[in-house]
Design a protein around this motif. Structure first.
Motif, PDB file in Angstrom:
ATOM      1  N   ARG A  83      46.381  50.171  43.027  1.00 50.02           N
ATOM      2  CA  ARG A  83      45.319  50.413  42.045  1.00 50.02           C
ATOM      3  C   ARG A  83      45.153  49.222  41.106  1.00 50.02           C
ATOM      4  O   ARG A  83      44.030  48.812  40.786  1.00 50.02           O
ATOM      5  CB  ARG A  83      45.637  51.671  41.238  1.00 50.02           C
ATOM      6  CG  ARG A  83      45.540  52.960  42.030  1.00 50.02           C
ATOM      7  CD  ARG A  83      46.020  54.141  41.207  1.00 50.02           C
ATOM      8  NE  ARG A  83      46.074  55.372  41.976  1.00 50.02           N
ATOM      9  CZ  ARG A  83      45.054  56.213  42.143  1.00 50.02           C
ATOM     10  NH1 ARG A  83      43.885  55.954  41.572  1.00 50.02           N
ATOM     11  NH2 ARG A  83      45.198  57.311  42.864  1.00 50.02           N
ATOM     12  N   LEU A  84      46.269  48.674  40.656  1.00 52.15           N
ATOM     13  CA  LEU A  84      46.202  47.578  39.700  1.00 52.15           C
ATOM     14  C   LEU A  84      45.604  46.326  40.321  1.00 52.15           C
ATOM     15  O   LEU A  84      44.837  45.596  39.677  1.00 52.15           O
ATOM     16  CB  LEU A  84      47.600  47.285  39.147  1.00 52.15           C
ATOM     17  CG  LEU A  84      47.686  46.411  37.904  1.00 52.15           C
ATOM     18  CD1 LEU A  84      46.881  46.991  36.753  1.00 52.15           C
ATOM     19  CD2 LEU A  84      49.142  46.243  37.485  1.00 52.15           C
ATOM     20  N   SER A  85      45.920  46.069  41.607  1.00 47.74           N
ATOM     21  CA  SER A  85      45.337  44.893  42.267  1.00 47.74           C
ATOM     22  C   SER A  85      43.825  45.035  42.392  1.00 47.74           C
ATOM     23  O   SER A  85      43.086  44.059  42.232  1.00 47.74           O
ATOM     24  CB  SER A  85      45.985  44.670  43.641  1.00 47.74           C
ATOM     25  OG  SER A  85      45.646  45.705  44.538  1.00 47.74           O
ATOM     26  N   MET A  86      43.359  46.259  42.649  1.00 47.95           N
ATOM     27  CA  MET A  86      41.913  46.501  42.715  1.00 47.95           C
ATOM     28  C   MET A  86      41.279  46.298  41.338  1.00 47.95           C
ATOM     29  O   MET A  86      40.225  45.656  41.206  1.00 47.95           O
ATOM     30  CB  MET A  86      41.650  47.921  43.200  1.00 47.95           C
ATOM     31  CG  MET A  86      40.187  48.236  43.454  1.00 47.95           C
ATOM     32  SD  MET A  86      39.643  47.827  45.127  1.00 47.95           S
ATOM     33  CE  MET A  86      40.405  49.140  46.080  1.00 47.95           C
ATOM     34  N   MET A  87      41.916  46.832  40.313  1.00 45.22           N
ATOM     35  CA  MET A  87      41.392  46.695  38.957  1.00 45.22           C
ATOM     36  C   MET A  87      41.293  45.231  38.540  1.00 45.22           C
ATOM     37  O   MET A  87      40.283  44.782  38.003  1.00 45.22           O
ATOM     38  CB  MET A  87      42.295  47.437  37.965  1.00 45.22           C
ATOM     39  CG  MET A  87      42.199  48.950  38.033  1.00 45.22           C
ATOM     40  SD  MET A  87      43.532  49.724  37.080  1.00 45.22           S
ATOM     41  CE  MET A  87      43.289  48.929  35.487  1.00 45.22           C
ATOM     42  N   PHE A  88      42.363  44.478  38.796  1.00 41.79           N
ATOM     43  CA  PHE A  88      42.388  43.092  38.362  1.00 41.79           C
ATOM     44  C   PHE A  88      41.391  42.254  39.154  1.00 41.79           C
ATOM     45  O   PHE A  88      40.679  41.409  38.595  1.00 41.79           O
ATOM     46  CB  PHE A  88      43.796  42.507  38.483  1.00 41.79           C
ATOM     47  CG  PHE A  88      43.922  41.140  37.875  1.00 41.79           C
ATOM     48  CD1 PHE A  88      43.894  40.973  36.500  1.00 41.79           C
ATOM     49  CD2 PHE A  88      44.046  40.006  38.672  1.00 41.79           C
ATOM     50  CE1 PHE A  88      43.992  39.716  35.931  1.00 41.79           C
ATOM     51  CE2 PHE A  88      44.144  38.749  38.116  1.00 41.79           C
ATOM     52  CZ  PHE A  88      44.123  38.608  36.741  1.00 41.79           C
ATOM     53  N   ALA A  89      41.326  42.485  40.475  1.00 38.05           N
ATOM     54  CA  ALA A  89      40.391  41.730  41.302  1.00 38.05           C
ATOM     55  C   ALA A  89      38.952  41.971  40.842  1.00 38.05           C
ATOM     56  O   ALA A  89      38.160  41.031  40.703  1.00 38.05           O
ATOM     57  CB  ALA A  89      40.549  42.117  42.769  1.00 38.05           C
ATOM     58  N   PHE A  90      38.593  43.227  40.593  1.00 37.51           N
ATOM     59  CA  PHE A  90      37.239  43.546  40.166  1.00 37.51           C
ATOM     60  C   PHE A  90      36.910  42.879  38.830  1.00 37.51           C
ATOM     61  O   PHE A  90      35.854  42.233  38.686  1.00 37.51           O
ATOM     62  CB  PHE A  90      37.094  45.066  40.029  1.00 37.51           C
ATOM     63  CG  PHE A  90      35.742  45.510  39.516  1.00 37.51           C
ATOM     64  CD1 PHE A  90      34.676  45.642  40.387  1.00 37.51           C
ATOM     65  CD2 PHE A  90      35.544  45.796  38.169  1.00 37.51           C
ATOM     66  CE1 PHE A  90      33.425  46.052  39.925  1.00 37.51           C
ATOM     67  CE2 PHE A  90      34.304  46.202  37.694  1.00 37.51           C
ATOM     68  CZ  PHE A  90      33.241  46.327  38.579  1.00 37.51           C
ATOM     69  N   ALA A  91      37.812  42.999  37.863  1.00 38.04           N
ATOM     70  CA  ALA A  91      37.558  42.427  36.537  1.00 38.04           C
ATOM     71  C   ALA A  91      37.427  40.912  36.609  1.00 38.04           C
ATOM     72  O   ALA A  91      36.499  40.325  36.029  1.00 38.04           O
ATOM     73  CB  ALA A  91      38.681  42.819  35.577  1.00 38.04           C
ATOM     74  N   ARG A  92      38.344  40.270  37.322  1.00 40.89           N
ATOM     75  CA  ARG A  92      38.314  38.808  37.409  1.00 40.89           C
ATOM     76  C   ARG A  92      37.095  38.320  38.160  1.00 40.89           C
ATOM     77  O   ARG A  92      36.448  37.342  37.762  1.00 40.89           O
ATOM     78  CB  ARG A  92      39.572  38.300  38.115  1.00 40.89           C
ATOM     79  CG  ARG A  92      40.596  37.598  37.245  1.00 40.89           C
ATOM     80  CD  ARG A  92      40.135  36.323  36.595  1.00 40.89           C
ATOM     81  NE  ARG A  92      40.011  35.217  37.518  1.00 40.89           N
ATOM     82  CZ  ARG A  92      41.030  34.486  37.950  1.00 40.89           C
ATOM     83  NH1 ARG A  92      42.261  34.771  37.569  1.00 40.89           N
ATOM     84  NH2 ARG A  92      40.847  33.478  38.743  1.00 40.89           N
ATOM     85  N   MET A  93      36.741  38.984  39.258  1.00 39.51           N
ATOM     86  CA  MET A  93      35.593  38.523  40.036  1.00 39.51           C
ATOM     87  C   MET A  93      34.281  38.763  39.298  1.00 39.51           C
ATOM     88  O   MET A  93      33.357  37.957  39.405  1.00 39.51           O
ATOM     89  CB  MET A  93      35.584  39.161  41.427  1.00 39.51           C
ATOM     90  CG  MET A  93      36.630  38.547  42.353  1.00 39.51           C
ATOM     91  SD  MET A  93      36.430  39.003  44.090  1.00 39.51           S
ATOM     92  CE  MET A  93      37.327  40.529  44.130  1.00 39.51           C
ATOM     93  N   ARG A  94      34.198  39.863  38.544  1.00 36.53           N
ATOM     94  CA  ARG A  94      33.030  40.046  37.691  1.00 36.53           C
ATOM     95  C   ARG A  94      32.959  38.936  36.643  1.00 36.53           C
ATOM     96  O   ARG A  94      31.884  38.393  36.363  1.00 36.53           O
ATOM     97  CB  ARG A  94      33.083  41.409  37.000  1.00 36.53           C
ATOM     98  CG  ARG A  94      32.603  42.569  37.835  1.00 36.53           C
ATOM     99  CD  ARG A  94      31.119  42.478  38.135  1.00 36.53           C
ATOM    100  NE  ARG A  94      30.634  43.686  38.795  1.00 36.53           N
ATOM    101  CZ  ARG A  94      29.667  43.698  39.698  1.00 36.53           C
ATOM    102  NH1 ARG A  94      29.097  42.569  40.072  1.00 36.53           N
ATOM    103  NH2 ARG A  94      29.269  44.831  40.235  1.00 36.53           N
TER     104      ARG A  94
END
Length: 613
Positions: A83-94
């Motif tokens: 879950r955390l990897s998905m959260m971080f990837a989404f935030a950083r890529m946005r």
């Protein structure tokens, strides 16, 4: 998992006015909605992560009770990680879409903050597992077949037992994570959002603003004055901030040393390599082999000087294509088609998945205002991989696409074939997948031209790839080795020391055939990879391994391709040296590096035979 970057600079738009994001056709944008449809959905996952962290923390002191409790803790850790990897990837890529957007700056900061809380919550896990006698751990594994999934994880923990601290100290280190990540965060924001470059003159004699994306394009100009102006403008800008940048980089190095010392490693370099269980001798063998082969680089530079008709070859002259009269314009859609044909030796399934992915929201193609420069591939378990580009209509950018697609396909196969705990793979093997794709593209293009000039162009491009990936990244690796050793001995990383050290390395690598311009001394200040310690050497070892593997794929056919695909599917289920050994390459030997350097030398000779007929 952090984004996987291509080592060479590149990207950017060929337009004089950088586009705003709303002007880009949606088919050329990635589809981050496949991770989260909204920030509210992201927030919901954030709340779940915090609750799961509390649940995991509640198991402290109980792991030695039974195999079932240990299994529950490891599964919770996986759920949190996914879950955390998905959260971080989404935030950083946005945020990477536009680094000036405050919403996603804040979301990225929030992701970092939650990650630190999770690290604190699970800080007890590794120390407590290692407090369980090894015989008891083995009995747990024997008794519970579901726990056996984690046998490699447990074996690796036992291997690194001497460097794991007591629970309280691990919790303290985890709590410091948000602070110690600051140097890299500061550099990223400064470099991508705040740093402004001056106006320069382009090939058409018109004034344009220098950007990260346009820099290499300008250095490829056939007009030496354009190249020189861009080069001097770039480094003058960094030089104006040398004290700040030295302080930021110095803080990053001190962070690396701090972590290595508290964990009982003899050096920061040893600590960094130990994560992959890679011997320091691999790093040193790489540097030694490249130094042995510097005459081949000097031979190439001398050829460049002769062909370009220059009395003096400067560092701003080494990016100009030697076959400068050939204008190779490759629109993105054409690049997608050509790369799709080039990867055919890897089989129909690989081709199909790649082609479908490139049309299905994997890629963010063009440079836009505020967008993070360069190129990378990233992904989170449970969703398809993503690719960030800053595509220009050039041969080099087609190779960048092939490179990042290699990363993306590695991620795809790993995620499809491994459970989350082994779905990640290290940079050491990641760079094999990316540069193998580049090697296949080179072979495809060379096999489909009878034009000597085009062949020369492609040879020049491949030589530039090897120069940038094998020679240049090894020089970077040596700089990192020197900076960390200097700081570990109590030396200060002043702007003067950093610039003098970096300049001397450039003299060693290029000075025999090239004027080493004073401006290059500050180049250390613009290399983002230095904030990920002892990372860049893996580009050099990776391209050496991929050279060997691509030759096997092309020469041995389906059997070698099948072995290679098994390597991609293996994820992080074994140590990288072992994964490559199974694929057919022994990276503990210097021979793959030497063989790649020998290929470089022979290609220089072939290029000379075409250009100097």
């Amino acid at each position: 998992m952090e984004p996987l970057h291509r080592p060479n600079e590149g990207g950017g738009s060929s337009n004089r006015d950088v586009l705003t994001r709303d002007k880009v056709d949606p088919q050329y944008k990635w589809r981050l909605e496949d991770m989260y449809t909204s920030v509210d959905a992201w927030d919901a996952d954030a709340n779940t992560v915090l609750k799961l962290g509390e649940e995991l923390a509640g198991l402290e002191g109980q792991l030695n009770q039974s195999a079932d409790v240990l299994l529950k803790a490891l599964r919770l850790q996986d759920d949190l990680g996914q879950r955390l990897s998905m959260m971080f990837a989404f935030a950083r890529m946005r945020r990477d879409e536009d680094n000036t957007n405050p919403t996603y700056q804040a979301l990225t900061d929030k992701a970092m903050s939650i990650a630190v809380q999770v690290e604190q919550a699970k800080a007890f896990l590794v120390p407590e597992i290692l407090e369980i006698p090894e015989t008891q751990l083995r009995s747990f594994l024997h008794a519970n077949t579901e726990l056996q999934l984690y046998e490699f994880v447990i074996d690796d923990l036992i291997r690194q037992k001497a460097h794991v601290l007591p629970t309280e100290q691990e919790a303290l280190l985890a709590a410091a994570g948000e602070v110690t990540s600051a140097p890299g965060q500061i550099f990223t924001m400064f470099n991508n959002a705040d740093l402004k470059f001056p106006m320069v003159i382009d090939d058409d004699g018109e004034e344009i603003q220098l950007t990260h994306g346009r820099y290499i394009q300008l250095l490829e100009s056939s007009n030496q004055a354009v190249r020189k102006t861009a080069f001097e403008a770039m480094y003058k800008t960094y030089g104006e901030h040398k004290n700040t940048l030295a302080a930021v980089y110095g803080a990053s190095v001190k962070k690396d040393i701090f972590y290595s010392r508290v964990r009982g490693y003899e050096s920061a370099r040893k600590a960094a390599l130990d994560d992959d269980n890679v011997p320091v001798s691999v790093y040193d063998n790489l540097i030694a082999a490249v130094h042995e082969s510097l005459p081949a680089l000097h031979k190439y530079l001398n050829l460049r000087k002769r062909v370009l008709g220059l009395k003096e070859l400067h560092l701003y002259d080494i990016y100009q294509p030697l076959v400068s009269e050939m204008k190779v314009k490759i629109p993105y859609d054409e690049a997608v088609s050509t790369v799709g044909e080039a990867i055919s030796p890897l089989g129909e399934e690989y081709q199909r998945i790649a082609r479908d992915g490139l049309k299905s929201g994997w890629v963010d193609v063009y440079e836009t205002k505020g967008k993070t420069s360069g190129a990378y591939s990233w992904g989170a378990y449970g969703v398809h991989p993503y690719i960030l580009l800053n595509y220009q209509d050039s041969l080099d950018n087609m190779f960048t696409l092939a490179h990042e697609l290699g990363h993306a396909m590695h991620t795809y196969y790993s995620h499809e074939n491994q459970p989350f705990v082994y779905s990640g793979y290290t940079i050491f093997v990641a760079e094999v997948a990316s540069t193998c794709n580049e090697a296949l593209l080179t072979h495809h293009l060379l096999s489909n031209t009878t034009d000597p000039q085009m062949r020369a162009y492609l040879l020049n491009h491949h030589l530039e790839t090897l120069r940038g990936t094998l020679f240049r990244q090894t020089m970077f690796a040596e700089f990192e080795k020197l900076t960390h050793a200097h700081a570990e001995e109590g030396g200060a990383l002043t702007p003067e020391w950093l610039s003098n050290t970096y300049y001397k390395l450039n003299e060693q690598f290029f000075g025999a055939e090239c004027v080493v311009d004073e401006a290059i001394a500050i180049e250390w200040a613009r290399i983002p990879h230095f904030y990920n310690p002892f990372y860049v050497y893996k580009y050099a070892t990776g391209i050496s391994a991929s050279t060997a593997l691509s030759q096997k794929i092309l020469n041995d056919g389906p059997e070698a391709s099948a072995r290679y695909l098994e390597f991609l599917k293996s994820g992080g289920s074994d140590y990288p040296i072992e994964l490559l050994r199974k694929a057919g390459v022994d990276m503990e030997s210097p021979e793959p590096v030497r063989a790649t350097l020998a290929q470089f030398s022979s290609m220089v000779d072939e290029l000379a035979s075409i250009l100097e007929k």
